[in-house]
Design an enzyme around this catalytic site. Structure first.
Site, PDB file in Angstrom:
ATOM      1  N   SER A  35      41.849  51.967  48.426  1.00 19.45           N
ATOM      2  CA  SER A  35      40.418  51.769  48.563  1.00 19.45           C
ATOM      3  C   SER A  35      39.906  51.109  47.307  1.00 19.45           C
ATOM      4  CB  SER A  35      39.720  53.087  48.858  1.00 19.45           C
ATOM      5  OG  SER A  35      39.707  53.853  47.716  1.00 19.45           O
ATOM      6  N   ASP A  71      39.081  43.540  31.155  1.00 19.15           N
ATOM      7  CA  ASP A  71      39.556  44.829  31.694  1.00 19.15           C
ATOM      8  C   ASP A  71      41.059  44.761  31.950  1.00 19.15           C
ATOM      9  OD1 ASP A  71      39.532  47.394  32.581  1.00 19.15           O
ATOM     10  OD2 ASP A  71      38.717  46.937  34.564  1.00 19.15           O
TER      11      ASP A  71
HETATM   12  P1  AMP Z   1      41.205  46.930  43.642  1.00 21.91           P
HETATM   13  O1  AMP Z   1      39.905  47.090  44.337  1.00 21.91           O
HETATM   14  O2  AMP Z   1      41.566  45.513  43.365  1.00 21.91           O
HETATM   15  O3  AMP Z   1      41.330  47.810  42.415  1.00 21.91           O
HETATM   16  O4  AMP Z   1      42.310  47.451  44.690  1.00 21.91           O
HETATM   17  C1  AMP Z   1      42.451  48.795  45.043  1.00 21.91           C
HETATM   18  C2  AMP Z   1      43.906  49.130  45.291  1.00 21.91           C
HETATM   19  O5  AMP Z   1      44.404  48.393  46.389  1.00 21.91           O
HETATM   20  C3  AMP Z   1      44.823  48.756  44.126  1.00 21.91           C
HETATM   21  O6  AMP Z   1      44.921  49.782  43.176  1.00 21.91           O
HETATM   22  C4  AMP Z   1      46.157  48.505  44.815  1.00 21.91           C
HETATM   23  O7  AMP Z   1      46.849  49.750  44.997  1.00 21.91           O
HETATM   24  C5  AMP Z   1      45.744  47.961  46.159  1.00 21.91           C
HETATM   25  N1  AMP Z   1      45.794  46.481  46.150  1.00 21.91           N
HETATM   26  C6  AMP Z   1      44.818  45.628  45.801  1.00 21.91           C
HETATM   27  N2  AMP Z   1      45.216  44.352  45.911  1.00 21.91           N
HETATM   28  C7  AMP Z   1      46.490  44.387  46.352  1.00 21.91           C
HETATM   29  C8  AMP Z   1      47.479  43.392  46.651  1.00 21.91           C
HETATM   30  N3  AMP Z   1      47.225  42.077  46.511  1.00 21.91           N
HETATM   31  N4  AMP Z   1      48.676  43.794  47.064  1.00 21.91           N
HETATM   32  C9  AMP Z   1      48.952  45.128  47.189  1.00 21.91           C
HETATM   33  N5  AMP Z   1      48.088  46.098  46.918  1.00 21.91           N
HETATM   34  C10 AMP Z   1      46.863  45.748  46.495  1.00 21.91           C
END
Ligand code: AMP
Length: 913
Positions: free
Chosen positions: A591, A708
């Protein structure tokens, strides 16, 4: 027979056995007693029944059927005319009544009730028919004598008594809740409940639910069972049948472990019940239950031998590794014991147990992991190691534990495993790979053997290829297929172990070109001959020259999307709109701040399918949130680098709004490392750091300041390639007091632990502050995802940094890496290295892994402040004295000289001790 009604003359005292014969209201011939002396006052006429035996009844019910004529309908009636009569009873031990006794008066007779008609009638029709019939029930008790009489007293009514029914209630014998209850008579009072004790049926026993023993039911005044107290239930080995009326023995092969209403169950694996009514199944031969197993658990056996026992010689230590036994005996617990034997005259001589000086890390017995490091071994000695697999039933078994054996000679060892492989290039039918030499070559490497197979096929169908250098091109592959590769080095002693499997895919015609830029230094690092080095060095020049020159001319810089008047314009410019029908969402994987992150597939018509991550914007967003959400895509869309997350495009024309990026199989770096703690070689970790530094070098060249940079914002793919991600700026705006990472006033949240002091103090965010954060990421990586500064508060961190405290090296962290971290944490930002320098420092380490050997102290907690330091190739310092001056430790110059610590190479291997 038409018998005329017999009218009782005044003063009648008659026993009720001479009724009249009349026709009732349905013209049936019935016998009645009638009286109608209404013209004469002072009537006192009695009818008495014969003696009625009580038969154990406590309370008797009398149903009377009668008719009464109303006084007003008759002419010439006395004022004493009545419309009622009275019912009496008299108890007696025997039938002793006579014409005189009991006397015809209340006294010997007990009055039950004066009974009035609900419906009296006024006329008798021409046939003399009684028009209205009444039925009344009265009851009385408790009765105590052998029997009783009933009597009806008339005091001047015109009535007929048609029927008298005398009865009582009892509760029938019953089996209920596995207990039997005898027939029970209702109590003497209308409301009494007669308690009846029950007896458990065979093979049932009492369960005390109320705390008071005994099983009881109660019979109410109307002969109904009610208020059950306590109950019985089937014993262990017996199951309920027949609606709680009986308990049946469990059949052969079934068991019931405890008292209760459960059915019998089939015996668990490897156990049997040879007799009916079993409460437990006994284990078959060679199967056992451990003391901690429940008696209904399956029986289990001892594990088979550990598999694939292999060793690696690390200095004077031996690292033994193996795989879990094929058969765990049906249990989850498995432990390993190490038996060490030393063979005195080589393998042919007798072997004896090793002495106490040999040490085992983490321990010798009860190992839960499939590895052990054995140290303090003698040189040039033949050792035999037995790895026993044991579990909690081993000690119950008469069989000896199964074990795997390996002979290790400390004089000659094969090379250690090759730590990693890199893809240099690929075509539709070939892949070129390179790899560094093993950490411990243990001799001259003669060649490498590469083993590969199609991932979709059986491992048995593998091919091998020999290469004299640490680079090979594998041809004759199929397009777009994933292949698994392993490589091992050979010396005069033999082959070393195979490396872990790594997967690479051949390209499909027409896809994005693969960038080799970040892999080249590794090729350089491999042990190629001087000529090969020159050729590749030339290649680097050719490849990098145009990049640096265009950057020098300032061709491409990052554009802040918030500078666009219309933010949608930025999106249109930097992000491709994807038709939502090309996207298939398959599962939610995380999420994000704005909504769910999903795994899915993207297939543009006529192109191959990609796996993608899809960030969605949850419904109910404001225009502001939509803009913030999409700003990440406008930023990401400007970047194209193998170590920066790649934007596939956005969906803005349908709901939900989505950002589609390449899919990173291993998710975020921090949690990935925590899951894989201790499972990577230092070289693999440095490879990851190198990728992050390369991505940051690219971003800093684009003039983009990340603000960040942290392991949580790095994503990892299946090839362990790390990519910088998270370009949203909204986190700095959120106001969530519970957030431990981002703190500060609303509108300027800062991840304190990762942020350079000048950025914390006066918001000076630059690529140099990103370098500070990069140093923290290095620390996170080398400590496998430990929280920087552990549980110190943010304020403590700020104060500590201000007082020159810096994080100490994580356990087993090579000193050179910690020195590089310290350099990233220089107070003066201009003194911090640039990302370009970090990349080249890491490349040097990869090329010369021996520099990574020396590690810092064993302590992972700060024991004393460590001052910032300079790396071995710090340009302005040429010797140890200058360095000690620089770090204000000139007073130790003499000690350094005495210890021979003169060059940086030696200093870099120094431990804190
Ligand atoms: P974020 O909002 O970018 O922090 O994404 C939340 C979580 O989704 C991350 O901590 C990852 O575990 C997963 N996630 C985001 N982008 C990707 C991606 N391109 N491939 C795989 N998992 C992702």
């Amino acid at each position: 027979l038409p018998i005329p009604p017999l009218c009782l003359p005044p003063g009648t005292k008659q026993i009720l056995d001479l009724p009249l014969h009349v026709l009732d209201d349905k013209k049936r011939l019935i016998r009645t007693f009638e009286v109608c002396n209404v013209a004469e006052p002072g009537q006192n006429n009695w009818l008495r029944t014969h003696f009625i035996e009580r038969h154990g009844a406590h309370r008797v019910h009398v149903r009377v059927r009668f008719s009464v004529r109303d006084c007003s309908s008759m002419r010439a009636v006395a004022s004493s005319c009545k419309e009622t009569f009275t019912l009496y009873y008299h108890q007696s031990e025997a039938d002793t009544a006579s014409q005189e006794l009991p006397e015809w008066r209340e006294g010997p007779w007990t009055k039950v009730d004066t009974i009035a008609a609900d419906e009296s009638f006024s006329q008798v029709d021409s046939t003399g028919k009684v028009v209205k019939m009444n039925v009344k029930v009265r009851s009385f008790g408790p009765l105590t004598k052998h029997g009783f009489y009933l009597a009806f007293q008339d005091s001047g009514a015109c009535m007929s008594l048609v029927a008298v029914q005398v009865y009582f209630y009892k509760c029938p014998a019953v089996v209920k809740g596995f207990a039997s209850f005898p027939e029970t008579f209702a109590g003497g009072e209308r409301t009494s409940l007669v308690e009846s004790p029950g007896k458990c049926v065979p093979n049932a026993e009492e369960t005390s639910m109320t705390g008071s023993p005994g099983v009881r039911l109660h019979c109410n005044g109307e002969g109904e069972w009610m208020v059950a107290i306590g109950r019985c239930t089937c014993k262990a080995g017996y199951q309920p049948i027949d609606e709680e009326r009986a308990c049946q023995a469990c059949p052969l092969g079934f068991f019931k472990v405890s008292v209760g209403d459960d059915p019998c169950h089939l015996c668990p694996a490897h156990s049997h019940a040879p007799l009916p009514g079993s409460s437990e199944c006994v284990c078959q031969n060679h199967y056992y239950r451990s003391a901690s197993d429940n008696s209904d658990a399956p029986c289990t056996g001892i594990p088979s031998a550990p598999r694939d026992l292999s060793y690696e010689i690390v200095g004077s230590n031996v690292l033994l590794t193996w795989r879990l036994p094929k058969d765990l005996g049906g249990r989850k617990d498995v432990f390993f014991n190490v038996i060490c034997k030393v063979c005195l005259a080589g393998s042919s001589g007798p072997c004896v147990r090793c002495g106490d000086s040999v040490q085992f890390e983490p321990r010798q017995v009860g190992l839960t992991e499939s590895r052990v490091q054995v140290s303090n071994l003698l040189a040039r000695v033949q050792y035999t190691f037995e790895i026993q697999a044991v579990n909690l039933v081993t000690e119950l078994s008469s069989e000896a534990p199964h074990y795997a054996t390996i002979n290790v000679s400390t004089s000659q060892s094969v090379p250690s495993a090759v730590p990693m492989m890199h893809q240099v290039s690929r075509t539709t039918n070939s892949i070129t790979l390179s790899w560094p030499q093993p950490d411990q070559p243990n001799g001259i490497i003669l060649d490498y053997q590469l083993r590969y197979f199609d991932k979709a096929e059986d491992e048995g169908n593998s091919f091998t290829l020999t290469s004299e250098t640490n680079m090979a091109t594998i041809s004759n592959l199929s397009p777009g297929k994933i292949y698994a590769f392993q490589v091992r080095a050979r010396t005069a002693v033999g082959y070393g172990p195979y490396s872990g499997k790594m997967y690479f895919q051949t390209s499909v015609g027409g896809e994005r070109s693969e960038m080799v830029q970040d892999r080249l230094p590794l090729i350089v690092g491999s042990a190629l001959g001087g000529l090969a080095f020159l050729v590749i060095a030339g290649l680097i020049l050719v490849m990098f020259w145009p990049v640096s020159s265009t950057a020098g001319l300032g061709v491409k810089y990052y554009i802040d999307p918030s500078t666009y008047e219309d933010p949608n314009e930025a999106i249109r410019e930097f992000a491709k709109e994807i038709d939502v029908s090309f996207i298939k969402i398959e599962e939610v994987i995380g999420s994000g701040e704005f909504g769910e992150v999903c795994f899915g597939r993207l297939k543009h018509p006529g192109k191959r399918e990609y796996t993608v991550a899809i960030k969605t914007l949850k419904s109910g967003y404001t225009e502001e949130q939509r803009r913030e959400f999409l700003s990440e895509a406008s930023i990401m869309g400007q970047f194209e680098h193998p170590n920066v997350i790649h934007l596939e495009g956005v969906v803005t024309k349908s709901r939900p709004v989505m950002i589609v990026t390449e899919f990173m199989e291993n998710g975020s770096l921090d949690s990935f490392l925590r899951q894989k703690e201790g499972q990577f070689s230092v070289l693999q970790l440095v490879g990851m750091l190198r990728g992050i530094a390369a991505g940051m070098h690219y971003l800093s060249d684009m003039n983009y300041v990340h603000r960040d940079l942290a392991a949580r914002n790095i994503l990892v793919n299946s090839n362990l390639v790390c990519k910088v991600s998270d370009f949203g700026l909204s986190r700095f705006l959120e106001d969530d007091a519970s957030n431990r990472t981002y703190t500060g006033a609303p509108g300027c949240k800062i991840p304190i632990r990762w942020t350079a002091p000048e950025a914390v103090q006066y918001r000076k965010f630059t690529s140099s502050s990103d370098v500070w954060s990069y140093g923290i990421v290095m620390w996170e990586v080398m400590s496998y995802g430990e929280r920087p500064y552990w549980d110190m508060s943010n304020q403590d961190v700020i104060n500590a940094i201000d007082q020159d405290y810096r994080l100490p090296p994580p356990p087993d962290c090579p000193t050179v890496l910690h020195l590089l971290m310290l350099d990233c944490w220089q107070k003066e930002r201009v003194q911090r290295p640039r990302f370009e320098q970090i990349v080249s420092a890491l490349d040097k380490m990869i090329r010369k892994p021996s520099a990574l050997k020396a590690t810092g102290t064993g302590s992972s907690r700060p024991s004393q402040p460590l001052l910032s330091n300079c790396p071995p190739d710090f340009p302005s310092l040429s010797n140890a004295h200058e360095w000690l001056d620089a770090i204000k430790m000139s007073r130790y110059k003499e000690n350094f000289d005495q210890a021979g610590l003169i060059t940086f190479d030696v200093i870099s291997r120094m431990t804190l001790e």
